[in-house]
Design a protein around this motif. Structure first.
Motif, PDB file in Angstrom:
ATOM      1  N   VAL A 199       0.867  -1.170   0.000  1.00 19.71           N
ATOM      2  CA  VAL A 199       0.000   0.000   0.000  1.00 19.71           C
ATOM      3  C   VAL A 199       0.909   1.226   0.000  1.00 19.71           C
ATOM      4  N   ASN A 200       0.834   2.002  -0.997  1.00 19.25           N
ATOM      5  CA  ASN A 200       1.752   3.129  -1.090  1.00 19.25           C
ATOM      6  C   ASN A 200       1.486   4.174  -0.010  1.00 19.25           C
ATOM      7  N   TRP A 201       0.259   4.712   0.012  1.00 15.33           N
ATOM      8  CA  TRP A 201      -0.032   5.791   0.946  1.00 15.33           C
ATOM      9  C   TRP A 201      -1.487   5.715   1.387  1.00 15.33           C
ATOM     10  N   VAL A 202      -1.760   6.255   2.601  1.00 15.89           N
ATOM     11  CA  VAL A 202      -3.131   6.539   3.042  1.00 15.89           C
ATOM     12  C   VAL A 202      -3.157   7.998   3.459  1.00 15.89           C
ATOM     13  N   PHE A 203      -4.331   8.583   3.361  1.00 14.15           N
ATOM     14  CA  PHE A 203      -4.442   9.996   3.712  1.00 14.15           C
ATOM     15  C   PHE A 203      -4.773  10.169   5.205  1.00 14.15           C
ATOM     16  N   ALA A 204      -4.254  11.235   5.786  1.00 11.05           N
ATOM     17  CA  ALA A 204      -4.496  11.559   7.198  1.00 11.05           C
ATOM     18  C   ALA A 204      -4.382  13.074   7.364  1.00 11.05           C
ATOM     19  N   ASP A 205      -4.634  13.547   8.575  1.00 10.79           N
ATOM     20  CA  ASP A 205      -4.514  14.978   8.885  1.00 10.79           C
ATOM     21  C   ASP A 205      -3.444  15.162   9.957  1.00 10.79           C
ATOM     22  N   LEU A 206      -2.665  16.224   9.795  1.00 13.36           N
ATOM     23  CA  LEU A 206      -1.555  16.482  10.709  1.00 13.36           C
ATOM     24  C   LEU A 206      -1.678  17.891  11.284  1.00 13.36           C
ATOM     25  N   ALA A 207      -1.502  18.025  12.612  1.00 19.11           N
ATOM     26  CA  ALA A 207      -1.416  19.322  13.294  1.00 19.11           C
ATOM     27  C   ALA A 207      -0.023  19.428  13.870  1.00 19.11           C
ATOM     28  N   ARG A 208       0.731  20.461  13.445  1.00 22.59           N
ATOM     29  CA  ARG A 208       2.133  20.556  13.824  1.00 22.59           C
ATOM     30  C   ARG A 208       2.343  21.175  15.197  1.00 22.59           C
ATOM     31  N   GLY A 209       1.319  21.805  15.803  1.00 21.43           N
ATOM     32  CA  GLY A 209       1.492  22.405  17.114  1.00 21.43           C
ATOM     33  C   GLY A 209       1.698  23.895  17.059  1.00 21.43           C
ATOM     34  N   ARG A 224      -3.404  18.306   5.309  1.00 18.47           N
ATOM     35  CA  ARG A 224      -3.654  17.001   4.709  1.00 18.47           C
ATOM     36  C   ARG A 224      -2.328  16.387   4.292  1.00 18.47           C
ATOM     37  N   VAL A 225      -2.048  15.171   4.764  1.00 22.50           N
ATOM     38  CA  VAL A 225      -0.772  14.505   4.490  1.00 22.50           C
ATOM     39  C   VAL A 225      -1.025  13.077   4.014  1.00 22.50           C
ATOM     40  N   ARG A 226       0.054  12.460   3.510  1.00 23.25           N
ATOM     41  CA  ARG A 226       0.007  11.040   3.132  1.00 23.25           C
ATOM     42  C   ARG A 226       0.885  10.273   4.113  1.00 23.25           C
ATOM     43  N   VAL A 227       0.457   9.036   4.434  1.00 23.67           N
ATOM     44  CA  VAL A 227       1.186   8.220   5.401  1.00 23.67           C
ATOM     45  C   VAL A 227       1.474   6.862   4.777  1.00 23.67           C
ATOM     46  N   ALA A 228       2.722   6.416   4.875  1.00 22.82           N
ATOM     47  CA  ALA A 228       3.132   5.077   4.427  1.00 22.82           C
ATOM     48  C   ALA A 228       3.646   4.298   5.631  1.00 22.82           C
ATOM     49  N   ARG A 244      -5.370  10.197  24.259  1.00 21.97           N
ATOM     50  CA  ARG A 244      -6.699   9.784  24.700  1.00 21.97           C
ATOM     51  C   ARG A 244      -7.629  10.988  24.874  1.00 21.97           C
ATOM     52  N   ASP A 245      -8.878  10.671  25.274  1.00 24.13           N
ATOM     53  CA  ASP A 245      -9.908  11.669  25.623  1.00 24.13           C
ATOM     54  C   ASP A 245     -10.215  12.604  24.460  1.00 24.13           C
ATOM     55  N   GLN A 246     -10.341  12.038  23.271  1.00 22.48           N
ATOM     56  CA  GLN A 246     -10.728  12.833  22.117  1.00 22.48           C
ATOM     57  C   GLN A 246     -12.241  12.863  21.978  1.00 22.48           C
ATOM     58  N   ALA A 247     -12.766  13.953  21.421  1.00 21.92           N
ATOM     59  CA  ALA A 247     -14.218  14.089  21.282  1.00 21.92           C
ATOM     60  C   ALA A 247     -14.788  13.057  20.323  1.00 21.92           C
ATOM     61  N   ASP A 248     -14.068  12.768  19.237  1.00 18.65           N
ATOM     62  CA  ASP A 248     -14.531  11.788  18.246  1.00 18.65           C
ATOM     63  C   ASP A 248     -13.715  10.516  18.409  1.00 18.65           C
ATOM     64  N   ARG A 249     -14.305   9.510  19.047  1.00 21.07           N
ATOM     65  CA  ARG A 249     -13.568   8.274  19.328  1.00 21.07           C
ATOM     66  C   ARG A 249     -13.329   7.438  18.064  1.00 21.07           C
ATOM     67  N   ARG A 250     -13.959   7.788  16.951  1.00 20.04           N
ATOM     68  CA  ARG A 250     -13.744   7.032  15.716  1.00 20.04           C
ATOM     69  C   ARG A 250     -12.393   7.341  15.089  1.00 20.04           C
ATOM     70  N   ILE A 251     -11.763   8.398  15.500  1.00 21.30           N
ATOM     71  CA  ILE A 251     -10.476   8.817  14.944  1.00 21.30           C
ATOM     72  C   ILE A 251      -9.363   8.469  15.922  1.00 21.30           C
ATOM     73  N   MET A 252      -8.288   7.873  15.409  1.00 18.81           N
ATOM     74  CA  MET A 252      -7.103   7.596  16.222  1.00 18.81           C
ATOM     75  C   MET A 252      -6.171   8.794  16.134  1.00 18.81           C
ATOM     76  N   VAL A 253      -5.788   9.320  17.286  1.00 17.95           N
ATOM     77  CA  VAL A 253      -4.888  10.463  17.337  1.00 17.95           C
ATOM     78  C   VAL A 253      -3.544   9.993  17.881  1.00 17.95           C
ATOM     79  N   ALA A 282      -8.283   8.328  10.298  1.00 20.16           N
ATOM     80  CA  ALA A 282      -9.720   8.048  10.307  1.00 20.16           C
ATOM     81  C   ALA A 282     -10.038   6.651   9.799  1.00 20.16           C
ATOM     82  N   ASP A 283      -9.148   6.062   8.982  1.00 21.50           N
ATOM     83  CA  ASP A 283      -9.426   4.759   8.378  1.00 21.50           C
ATOM     84  C   ASP A 283      -9.317   3.644   9.421  1.00 21.50           C
ATOM     85  N   HIS A 284     -10.362   2.809   9.523  1.00 24.23           N
ATOM     86  CA  HIS A 284     -10.406   1.766  10.553  1.00 24.23           C
ATOM     87  C   HIS A 284      -9.327   0.707  10.335  1.00 24.23           C
ATOM     88  N   GLU A 285      -9.110   0.310   9.103  1.00 29.93           N
ATOM     89  CA  GLU A 285      -8.093  -0.705   8.805  1.00 29.93           C
ATOM     90  C   GLU A 285      -6.700  -0.190   9.166  1.00 29.93           C
TER      91      GLU A 285
END
Length: 390
Positions: free
Chosen positions: A6-16, A23-27, A54-63, A77-80
């Motif tokens: 799998v080359n890449w999956v899309f995700a979101d990044l906050a640099r602080g 919007r970034v790609r993750v391998a 932990r303690d995120q408002a949207d538990r469907r997203i892994m942070v 956001a992708d479950h797999e």
């Protein structure tokens, strides 16, 4: 799922540095997770350095965060993809730095200090302000409820509360004493005096102008002037609304403690306030102020102010520091000063009278006559309030 299949999956990044997401790609590779930035730059996070936030408002997203860069956040956001990361990153729940015990103790000390400031500074300050603006109807309602709670709390049989002494001649004598003192011009509302058929040597004021005397105090007094002195002192508390202030302070403190340790509500609060008022220990300033008011009231009624001191002095000599009126009005170490103040208020060039004649005094002392047996009032006649339990 690897970087090869799998080359890449899309995700979101906050640099602080800024709040917005990029919007970034993750391998995913066997050794690390690679984040591809829009400008072509890459960020490498080793599997063992990944930490889950932990303690995120949207538990469907892994942070995810990174051990070396805790402010940066990666949102998957992708479950797999989340399942893959969970299998490979074995330190997701690890805490990088344990909080030092000294810091924990510092935080705990700060929390305790904050609660202490609220209970001992802010709550009394607010109670003082509320006591000045609370409508008389509200004070009377609080006093009515507390009075009934006191009757129930002191009843040892559970049959409905300590009986109110209703002998007409005895109550008329108490009203004659009150009329002789004549405090109405100073009072914020009408005063009601109740005598309870109970052996406790005590008297106290309730919110809304209720004054409560116990049979034990009337029986212990040597003369009516001593009872008048206690009455004048309690009227002083009513004039300055000390019972309302004390009740509000107790209720406020219970509210704070209830938020911290569990609910304090309903009957618990009422019973606690009732107990506080029975055993009221107002501030030194409030007690001295009520004493001064009593001295002036007795003086105007042609009664020697020394009566306020002689009663407490004699009880203290006989029974020492204990419960009831000794603790309520003559508590050590202020007692000596208060007795001296009562003596100093006496005019040596004046001849004082007495507040009741002999017949009225006898009527007052026997106001509970016929109700003093344990079967009728639910109290044990054997012990005085100051006696130590066996």
């Amino acid at each position: 799922m690897t970087g090869q299949d799998v080359n890449w999956v899309f995700a979101d990044l906050a640099r602080g540095e800024r709040a917005h997401l990029t919007r970034v790609r993750v391998a995913f590779y066997p050794e690390a997770l690679i984040i591809g930035m829009p400008d072509g730059a890459q960020i490498t996070w080793g599997w063992n350095t990944l930490r889950r936030v932990r303690d995120q408002a949207d538990r469907r997203i892994m942070v995810l965060s990174h051990k070396g860069d805790p402010l940066t956040r990666l949102y998957l956001a992708d479950h797999e993809t989340q399942e893959f990361v969970t299998r490979h990153a074995r330190s997701l729940g690890k805490r990088d730095h344990a909080t030092p015990l000294s810091k924990v103790m510092l935080w705990a000390g700060g929390a305790v200090a904050s609660v202490a400031v609220i209970i001992f500074l802010l709550v009394p300050l607010m109670a003082t302000q509320l006591a000045e603006i609370l409508p008389p109807e509200g004070e009377k309602a609080l006093g009515d409820t507390t009075f009934e709670q006191i009757r129930v709390a002191l009843d040892e049989t559970g049959l409905g509360g300590v009986r109110i002494c209703e002998d007409p001649a005895g109550n008329a004598a108490m009203q004659t004493m009150y009329a002789r003192l004549n405090p109405d011009a100073d009072l914020p509302y009408e005063v009601k005096i109740h005598i309870l058929d109970h052996p406790m040597v005590n008297a106290f004021a309730l919110p809304g102008g209720r004054l409560v005397f116990f049979r034990g105090l009337l029986e212990e007094a040597d003369n009516p002037d001593e009872v008048a002195a206690v009455l004048a002192h309690e009227i002083g508390h009513v004039v300055y609304r000390d019972p309302t202030r004390d009740a509000l302070r107790s209720a406020g403190s219970l509210g704070v403690l209830g938020l911290l340790f569990g609910d304090f509500a309903g009957g618990t609060v009422a019973l606690f306030i009732a107990n506080q008022l029975i055993n009221a220990t107002y501030s030194q300033a409030a007690e001295a102020r009520a004493d001064d008011y009593a001295h002036d009231l007795l003086e105007k009624a042609d009664i020697s102010p020394v009566a306020l001191g002689t009663f407490f002095e004699r009880l203290h000599e006989e029974h020492g520091d204990a419960e009831g009126i000794v603790a309520h009005l003559a508590s050590h170490p202020q007692m000596t000063d208060r007795i001296s103040a009562a003596q100093a208020a006496v005019d040596p060039n004046r001849t004082y009278g007495t507040i009741l004649d002999a017949q009225s005094w006898q009527n007052l002392q026997t106001v509970c006559s016929g109700q003093a047996d344990a079967s009728s009032n639910g109290t044990s006649p054997a012990k005085k309030s100051w006696e130590k339990p066996e």
